[in-house]
Scaffold this active site. Structure first.
Site, PDB file in Angstrom:
ATOM      1  N   ASP A  71      -8.079  16.614 -17.580  1.00 18.88           N
ATOM      2  CA  ASP A  71      -8.285  15.206 -17.915  1.00 18.88           C
ATOM      3  C   ASP A  71      -7.796  15.017 -19.349  1.00 18.88           C
ATOM      4  O   ASP A  71      -8.406  15.502 -20.300  1.00 18.88           O
ATOM      5  CB  ASP A  71      -9.766  14.844 -17.782  1.00 18.88           C
ATOM      6  CG  ASP A  71     -10.013  13.345 -17.930  1.00 18.88           C
ATOM      7  OD1 ASP A  71      -9.250  12.691 -18.680  1.00 18.88           O
ATOM      8  OD2 ASP A  71     -10.977  12.833 -17.334  1.00 18.88           O
ATOM      9  N   ARG A  79       0.817  -1.207   0.000  1.00 22.17           N
ATOM     10  CA  ARG A  79       0.000   0.000   0.000  1.00 22.17           C
ATOM     11  C   ARG A  79       0.860   1.270   0.000  1.00 22.17           C
ATOM     12  O   ARG A  79       0.399   2.341  -0.362  1.00 22.17           O
ATOM     13  CB  ARG A  79      -0.961  -0.025   1.201  1.00 22.17           C
ATOM     14  CG  ARG A  79      -2.141   0.901   1.093  1.00 22.17           C
ATOM     15  CD  ARG A  79      -3.388   0.369   1.820  1.00 22.17           C
ATOM     16  NE  ARG A  79      -3.154  -0.257   3.084  1.00 22.17           N
ATOM     17  CZ  ARG A  79      -3.012   0.389   4.258  1.00 22.17           C
ATOM     18  NH1 ARG A  79      -3.077   1.712   4.291  1.00 22.17           N
ATOM     19  NH2 ARG A  79      -2.832  -0.284   5.366  1.00 22.17           N
ATOM     20  N   TYR A 100     -16.492  13.620 -18.189  1.00 17.90           N
ATOM     21  CA  TYR A 100     -16.946  12.238 -18.048  1.00 17.90           C
ATOM     22  C   TYR A 100     -18.080  12.196 -17.030  1.00 17.90           C
ATOM     23  O   TYR A 100     -18.021  12.845 -15.980  1.00 17.90           O
ATOM     24  CB  TYR A 100     -15.771  11.365 -17.621  1.00 17.90           C
ATOM     25  CG  TYR A 100     -16.143   9.975 -17.183  1.00 17.90           C
ATOM     26  CD1 TYR A 100     -16.939   9.149 -17.984  1.00 17.90           C
ATOM     27  CD2 TYR A 100     -15.701   9.472 -15.971  1.00 17.90           C
ATOM     28  CE1 TYR A 100     -17.279   7.876 -17.572  1.00 17.90           C
ATOM     29  CE2 TYR A 100     -16.027   8.197 -15.556  1.00 17.90           C
ATOM     30  CZ  TYR A 100     -16.825   7.409 -16.367  1.00 17.90           C
ATOM     31  OH  TYR A 100     -17.172   6.144 -15.949  1.00 17.90           O
ATOM     32  N   LYS A 119      -8.027   3.384 -20.489  1.00 18.90           N
ATOM     33  CA  LYS A 119      -8.301   3.653 -21.896  1.00 18.90           C
ATOM     34  C   LYS A 119      -7.035   3.491 -22.743  1.00 18.90           C
ATOM     35  O   LYS A 119      -6.511   2.401 -22.860  1.00 18.90           O
ATOM     36  CB  LYS A 119      -8.907   5.042 -22.044  1.00 18.90           C
ATOM     37  CG  LYS A 119     -10.092   5.400 -21.146  1.00 18.90           C
ATOM     38  CD  LYS A 119     -11.076   4.332 -20.830  1.00 18.90           C
ATOM     39  CE  LYS A 119     -12.363   4.844 -20.224  1.00 18.90           C
ATOM     40  NZ  LYS A 119     -12.405   4.885 -18.748  1.00 18.90           N
TER      41      LYS A 119
END
Length: 407
Positions: free
Chosen positions: A201, A82, A136, A226
């Site tokens: 973005d 982590r 988005y 993507k």
């Protein structure tokens, strides 16, 4: 943009230079792998360990204290999954090099990455966000619903400066925007932000088409699911930024657990190596399809960005759901950026969560379709679209004649 336009695409350039001075294609292949030959390796290893042994507990305490103070990556061997992972770190290094930033921090998804940014700013008492639609759909919802305690002011690019408040922690834009492909003058918006960080973005453009940090953005967000991954088999997000902000992001990632799995980090690093080639090839097909759609009487409007890219959006005169149901080669599915072509109806899926009036005001109409063009032969893709669009209106000119007139 109302129709296909002439633009400069990556395929038109002899050499696209990365911020390091090497060609982008070279950087995409080698970034994050510079140490491999010295280790006698050719392919990056996958480190699947969740924890790492250490016999120096005092040293571990010092390294953990240092991380708690600055969020800097711990010196020496890894501590715990982590806190960081060597395979994921390779991807982060490579993406930062391609975007021209000091650092990058990877997360389990694009939404986890955006959430971490909002949490960082919110922890400083800066919970107000200025944002430009469209975004988005889930990004829009995260801001509008105030799920992380944020308050949002929606504006157009020209209104950013007037929308800023003393508690504004972030300005958020997406360019080209999802799903209308509207573009923003990033340099002008960054100037309007003043000292407030601008987050861009860059999922649709990728660093192949634009590097927002060069235009004044402090934060560059990707849904790495993507184009960075590129094959529809990895879920991830990443923020490219300066080292100071990266430290805060690592602390949030550690506290919230939105870590990226090492196998995903490996797949993303592999995806980056072919990113320029994939974006160029898909962009060439997308530009061709945008031109054909713009000349087709069954299509009311085509959206294609000036910078190019592999995304095309178009509005049909007929039933958009019939087009979705009529494709056979093209896959009707959410997401984008894969090697195969996908099409979806934003008002029904990706932007369904956005209020209907807000959705339409942002240009996301009920007849709009969004297509992510892949690497198939462009004539095969057109044949599938042509069939799915249905019968041409009586008296409409054949496609070849229409295209000639459009030129």
């Amino acid at each position: 943009m109302d129709s296909a336009r002439t633009h400069t695409s990556p395929s038109d350039d002899v050499r696209i230079t990365a911020p390091t001075g090497r060609a982008l294609a070279t950087e995409a292949v080698h970034a994050g792998r510079d140490d491999l030959a010295g280790q006698g390796l050719h392919v990056p290893p996958i480190d699947l360990s969740t924890t790492y042994p250490s016999y120096d507990s005092r040293g571990e305490a010092a390294r953990i204290d240092a991380f708690a103070t600055t969020g800097a990556e711990p010196d020496g061997p890894p501590v715990y999954g982590r806190l960081g992972n060597p395979t994921v770190a390779r991807f982060e290094t490579a993406l930062a090099r391609l975007e021209g930033t000091e650092a990058a921090v990877a997360f389990a998804s694009g939404m986890a990455a955006l959430s971490a940014v909002l949490l960082v700013r919110g922890s400083m008492g800066l919970r107000h966000v200025v944002a430009v639609r469209p975004l988005y759909g889930c990004s829009d919802h995260l801001l509008t619903a105030g799920l992380l305690g944020t308050e949002v002011t929606w504006t157009d690019p020209a209104g950013v400066a007037d929308a800023l408040r003393p508690d504004t922690g972030l300005v958020l834009v997406e360019s080209p925007a999802n799903p209308t492909l509207a573009e923003v003058d990033l340099r002008a918006v960054a100037h309007a932000c003043g000292s407030v960080p601008l987050l861009v973005d860059n999922t649709f453009a990728t660093p192949v088409l634009q590097r927002p940090a060069e235009h004044g953005a402090r934060l560059v967000l990707h849904s790495a699911t993507k184009y960075l991954g590129g094959h529809g088999d990895v879920l991830a997000g990443v923020v490219a930024c300066d080292e100071e902000f990266a430290g805060r992001l690592r602390q949030v990632r550690f506290a919230t657990g939105g870590v990226l799995h090492p196998l995903a980090g490996y797949l993303l690093l592999r995806g980056l190596s072919t990113l320029p080639v994939r974006v160029r090839a898909a962009s060439a097909s997308a530009a061709e399809l945008a031109g054909r759609l713009a000349a087709d009487p069954r299509v009311a409007r085509v959206h294609y960005p000036r910078i190019g890219g592999a995304m095309v959006s178009f509005e049909v005169h007929g039933d958009p759901h019939a087009v979705i149901g009529g494709v056979r080669l093209i896959t009707p599915a959410v997401s984008l950026g894969s090697v195969d072509t996908l099409i979806q109806h934003p008002a029904s899926i990706s932007h369904r969560i956005v209020d209907a009036d807000d959705r339409r005001d942002a240009g996301v109409g009920d007849r709009l379709l969004r297509m992510s063009v892949g690497l198939e032969d462009v004539d095969d893709l057109w044949a599938d679209l042509d069939r799915a669009l249905g019968q041409r209106p009586s008296g409409a000119a054949p496609l070849r004649e229409a295209l000639s007139r459009a030129e």
